[in-house]
Design a protein around this motif. Structure first.
Motif, PDB file in Angstrom:
ATOM      1  N   PRO A 134      -3.970   8.706   7.308  1.00  0.00           N
ATOM      2  CA  PRO A 134      -2.735   8.293   7.984  1.00  0.00           C
ATOM      3  C   PRO A 134      -2.342   6.884   7.551  1.00  0.00           C
ATOM      4  O   PRO A 134      -3.180   6.134   7.024  1.00  0.00           O
ATOM      5  N   VAL A 135      -1.103   6.520   7.764  1.00  0.00           N
ATOM      6  CA  VAL A 135      -0.629   5.185   7.380  1.00  0.00           C
ATOM      7  C   VAL A 135      -1.415   4.141   8.178  1.00  0.00           C
ATOM      8  O   VAL A 135      -1.448   4.189   9.412  1.00  0.00           O
ATOM      9  N   PRO A 136      -2.070   3.193   7.501  1.00  0.00           N
ATOM     10  CA  PRO A 136      -2.850   2.173   8.201  1.00  0.00           C
ATOM     11  C   PRO A 136      -1.948   1.043   8.696  1.00  0.00           C
ATOM     12  O   PRO A 136      -0.748   1.010   8.423  1.00  0.00           O
ATOM     13  N   ASP A 137      -2.564   0.118   9.425  1.00  0.00           N
ATOM     14  CA  ASP A 137      -1.827  -1.089   9.821  1.00  0.00           C
ATOM     15  C   ASP A 137      -1.697  -2.057   8.657  1.00  0.00           C
ATOM     16  O   ASP A 137      -0.702  -2.774   8.538  1.00  0.00           O
ATOM     17  N   VAL A 138      -2.737  -2.101   7.817  1.00  0.00           N
ATOM     18  CA  VAL A 138      -2.773  -3.028   6.677  1.00  0.00           C
ATOM     19  C   VAL A 138      -3.307  -2.292   5.461  1.00  0.00           C
ATOM     20  O   VAL A 138      -4.313  -1.577   5.550  1.00  0.00           O
ATOM     21  N   VAL A 139      -2.645  -2.473   4.327  1.00  0.00           N
ATOM     22  CA  VAL A 139      -3.160  -2.026   3.031  1.00  0.00           C
ATOM     23  C   VAL A 139      -3.610  -3.260   2.272  1.00  0.00           C
ATOM     24  O   VAL A 139      -2.833  -4.207   2.101  1.00  0.00           O
ATOM     25  N   CYS A 140      -4.862  -3.271   1.806  1.00  0.00           N
ATOM     26  CA  CYS A 140      -5.388  -4.405   1.040  1.00  0.00           C
ATOM     27  C   CYS A 140      -5.609  -3.994  -0.416  1.00  0.00           C
ATOM     28  O   CYS A 140      -6.385  -3.071  -0.692  1.00  0.00           O
ATOM     29  N   ILE A 141      -4.913  -4.674  -1.309  1.00  0.00           N
ATOM     30  CA  ILE A 141      -5.177  -4.545  -2.748  1.00  0.00           C
ATOM     31  C   ILE A 141      -6.079  -5.721  -3.093  1.00  0.00           C
ATOM     32  O   ILE A 141      -5.608  -6.849  -3.262  1.00  0.00           O
ATOM     33  N   THR A 142      -7.374  -5.476  -3.163  1.00  0.00           N
ATOM     34  CA  THR A 142      -8.308  -6.602  -3.241  1.00  0.00           C
ATOM     35  C   THR A 142      -8.281  -7.292  -4.601  1.00  0.00           C
ATOM     36  O   THR A 142      -8.321  -8.510  -4.670  1.00  0.00           O
ATOM     37  N   ASP A 143      -8.237  -6.537  -5.675  1.00  0.00           N
ATOM     38  CA  ASP A 143      -8.071  -7.088  -7.023  1.00  0.00           C
ATOM     39  C   ASP A 143      -8.042  -5.921  -7.984  1.00  0.00           C
ATOM     40  O   ASP A 143      -8.282  -4.771  -7.617  1.00  0.00           O
ATOM     41  N   ILE A 144      -7.742  -6.222  -9.237  1.00  0.00           N
ATOM     42  CA  ILE A 144      -7.751  -5.198 -10.275  1.00  0.00           C
ATOM     43  C   ILE A 144      -8.117  -5.886 -11.583  1.00  0.00           C
ATOM     44  O   ILE A 144      -7.392  -6.763 -12.057  1.00  0.00           O
ATOM     45  N   ALA A 145      -9.265  -5.527 -12.128  1.00  0.00           N
ATOM     46  CA  ALA A 145      -9.831  -6.251 -13.276  1.00  0.00           C
ATOM     47  C   ALA A 145      -9.256  -5.710 -14.583  1.00  0.00           C
ATOM     48  O   ALA A 145      -9.921  -5.002 -15.347  1.00  0.00           O
ATOM     49  N   VAL A 146      -8.001  -6.049 -14.844  1.00  0.00           N
ATOM     50  CA  VAL A 146      -7.357  -5.733 -16.114  1.00  0.00           C
ATOM     51  C   VAL A 146      -6.886  -7.045 -16.726  1.00  0.00           C
ATOM     52  O   VAL A 146      -6.598  -8.005 -16.013  1.00  0.00           O
ATOM     53  N   PRO A 147      -6.799  -7.133 -18.040  1.00  0.00           N
ATOM     54  CA  PRO A 147      -6.382  -8.392 -18.667  1.00  0.00           C
ATOM     55  C   PRO A 147      -4.894  -8.650 -18.468  1.00  0.00           C
ATOM     56  O   PRO A 147      -4.107  -7.708 -18.309  1.00  0.00           O
ATOM     57  N   PRO A 148      -4.475  -9.919 -18.470  1.00  0.00           N
ATOM     58  CA  PRO A 148      -3.039 -10.217 -18.421  1.00  0.00           C
ATOM     59  C   PRO A 148      -2.316  -9.524 -19.568  1.00  0.00           C
ATOM     60  O   PRO A 148      -2.794  -9.505 -20.702  1.00  0.00           O
ATOM     61  N   ARG A 182       3.886   1.807  -1.500  1.00  0.00           N
ATOM     62  CA  ARG A 182       5.292   1.686  -1.108  1.00  0.00           C
ATOM     63  C   ARG A 182       5.572   2.486   0.172  1.00  0.00           C
ATOM     64  O   ARG A 182       6.264   2.008   1.083  1.00  0.00           O
ATOM     65  N   HIS A 183       5.024   3.692   0.248  1.00  0.00           N
ATOM     66  CA  HIS A 183       5.214   4.529   1.436  1.00  0.00           C
ATOM     67  C   HIS A 183       4.640   3.858   2.682  1.00  0.00           C
ATOM     68  O   HIS A 183       5.288   3.844   3.746  1.00  0.00           O
ATOM     69  N   CYS A 184       3.442   3.287   2.556  1.00  0.00           N
ATOM     70  CA  CYS A 184       2.819   2.630   3.706  1.00  0.00           C
ATOM     71  C   CYS A 184       3.661   1.452   4.180  1.00  0.00           C
ATOM     72  O   CYS A 184       3.883   1.267   5.384  1.00  0.00           O
ATOM     73  N   HIS A 185       4.149   0.635   3.234  1.00  0.00           N
ATOM     74  CA  HIS A 185       4.967  -0.508   3.616  1.00  0.00           C
ATOM     75  C   HIS A 185       6.270  -0.043   4.267  1.00  0.00           C
ATOM     76  O   HIS A 185       6.693  -0.588   5.293  1.00  0.00           O
ATOM     77  N   ASP A 186       6.896   0.964   3.685  1.00  0.00           N
ATOM     78  CA  ASP A 186       8.144   1.482   4.257  1.00  0.00           C
ATOM     79  C   ASP A 186       7.926   2.060   5.652  1.00  0.00           C
ATOM     80  O   ASP A 186       8.859   2.117   6.460  1.00  0.00           O
ATOM     81  N   SER A 187       6.684   2.474   5.923  1.00  0.00           N
ATOM     82  CA  SER A 187       6.357   3.054   7.230  1.00  0.00           C
ATOM     83  C   SER A 187       5.883   2.008   8.229  1.00  0.00           C
ATOM     84  O   SER A 187       5.481   2.361   9.342  1.00  0.00           O
ATOM     85  N   GLY A 188       5.900   0.729   7.837  1.00  0.00           N
ATOM     86  CA  GLY A 188       5.581  -0.341   8.769  1.00  0.00           C
ATOM     87  C   GLY A 188       4.297  -1.083   8.528  1.00  0.00           C
ATOM     88  O   GLY A 188       3.980  -2.034   9.259  1.00  0.00           O
ATOM     89  N   ALA A 189       3.510  -0.690   7.526  1.00  0.00           N
ATOM     90  CA  ALA A 189       2.237  -1.363   7.262  1.00  0.00           C
ATOM     91  C   ALA A 189       2.455  -2.715   6.592  1.00  0.00           C
ATOM     92  O   ALA A 189       3.428  -2.906   5.858  1.00  0.00           O
ATOM     93  N   MET A 190       1.530  -3.631   6.849  1.00  0.00           N
ATOM     94  CA  MET A 190       1.479  -4.866   6.072  1.00  0.00           C
ATOM     95  C   MET A 190       0.741  -4.573   4.770  1.00  0.00           C
ATOM     96  O   MET A 190      -0.212  -3.786   4.757  1.00  0.00           O
TER      97      MET A 190
END
Length: 347
Positions: free
Chosen positions: A80-94, A110-118
């Protein structure tokens, strides 16, 4: 802050390039709220208001960027849509462009944010967040090594590598942290937002987390990026790396190139993203940083060694580029350098 009637559900996004230290650092820090402080003070440990879930694309175990095996709690599409989505990091080069395999994660965020999640995003996780379009016409931050490329790929976003913590979005539901270990600032900000500043400060004091650390720019390598693809410019870069303290280095590079001055400057900027004088300043300041870290030379002498006859100009330029004065930089990073030398037996 009034108590919530239900826990705060936090989804920790686990993509194959995630690093386990950051992913589980979020998990451990959020679950320490109301628990560790009370335990250390002889009181009955409380229950954290946060409930974390590690979610991946398909819910199956995988090995993270550093080889640690991750066992997700489930698939993002089933949660289900959470209160917070955390993208902690992604180890790809610039400069790495995410392939289509990431499209489900992009759409889900995008769906989670549109549904009210931080949406909370740390460091290089901005590479993924920017793909959602949520940062268009917004202020944003990321690791200093990524912001130049992100600025070119997403010109509709205002990127701030000097910002350690930033709140964005018209309803302030995007929270981003910048370089290096600044992920802990993001966790503290989440705790303060949902559990109150006192709870955040308790976690910070237990874990020695400094909310007033130096700007991420102070940690940055000013000479980031490799040699230019343009062989003529690359030859001038190589010359500058050896001769940056000399007088009139740009004039010397123009002569080395064999081009008219205006043509050379335009070609140099096209290849490196900066003018030749700016490039020389970056080389000089990076060497000055090394001397401040590893020597006891007076600041005036360091200025002269790297090519500045006016120590006042050097100090002003250093502060503008590094966000610390030379003396402040030495106090912060010289001590760290000495400690590292001692533990490695080099000091």
């Amino acid at each position: 802050m009034p108590p919530r009637l239900r826990p705060i559900r936090v989804a920790l996004l686990a993509v194959p390039e995630v690093t386990s230290s950051t992913l589980y650092g979020f998990h451990d820090t959020l679950l320490a709220v109301h628990r560790d402080w009370r335990m250390l003070h002889g009181a009955e440990p409380g229950e954290s208001p946060f409930r974390t879930e590690v979610l991946s694309l398909d819910g199956r175990p995988f090995r993270a960027a550093n080889g640690v095996r991750i066992h997700p709690d489930g698939a993002m599409s089933d949660a289900p849509v959470p209160d917070v989505v955390c993208i902690t990091d992604i180890a790809v080069p610039p400069g790495h462009v995410l392939d289509t395999a990431y499209r489900p994660a992009v759409d889900w965020i995008r769906h989670c944010h549109d549904s009210g999640a931080m949406v909370a995003c740390a460091c290089s996780g901005a590479v993924l967040l920017a793909e959602t379009g949520l940062l268009e016409d917004q202020d944003a931050t990321s690791h200093w090594a990524y912001c130049d490329w992100l600025s070119r790929r997403y010109p509709g976003t205002r990127w701030h590598p000097e910002r350690g913590l930033l709140v964005a979005g018209p309803d302030r539901r995007i929270l981003m942290s910048g370089s290096g270990v600044a992920w802990h600032m993001l966790v503290l900000a989440l705790i303060a937002r949902y559990a109150g500043p006192e709870a955040a400060m308790q976690v910070a004091r237990i874990n020695l987390l400094d909310m007033h650390a130096a700007s991420p720019v102070a940690y940055a390598s000013l000479t980031r990026g490799g040699r230019a693809a343009d062989p003529l410019v690359a030859r001038c870069q190589a010359w500058a790396a050896e001769h940056y303290p000399e007088d009139a280095p740009v004039t010397r590079m123009v002569a080395l190139s064999g081009l008219p001055e205006r043509t050379f400057k335009r070609r140099f900027r096209a290849a490196t993203g900066m003018g030749p004088l700016e490039y020389v300043h970056m080389l000089r300041l990076e060497e000055a940083k090394q001397l401040l870290e590893t020597s006891d030379l007076p600041v005036d002498e360091i200025a002269a060694q790297v090519g500045y006859r006016d120590p006042g100009f050097f100090s002003r330029l250093f502060r503008r580029q590094v966000s610390l004065s030379p003396a402040q930089y030495r106090r912060r990073f010289g001590a760290l350098s000495r400690q590292l030398q001692q533990v490695t037996g080099a000091g």
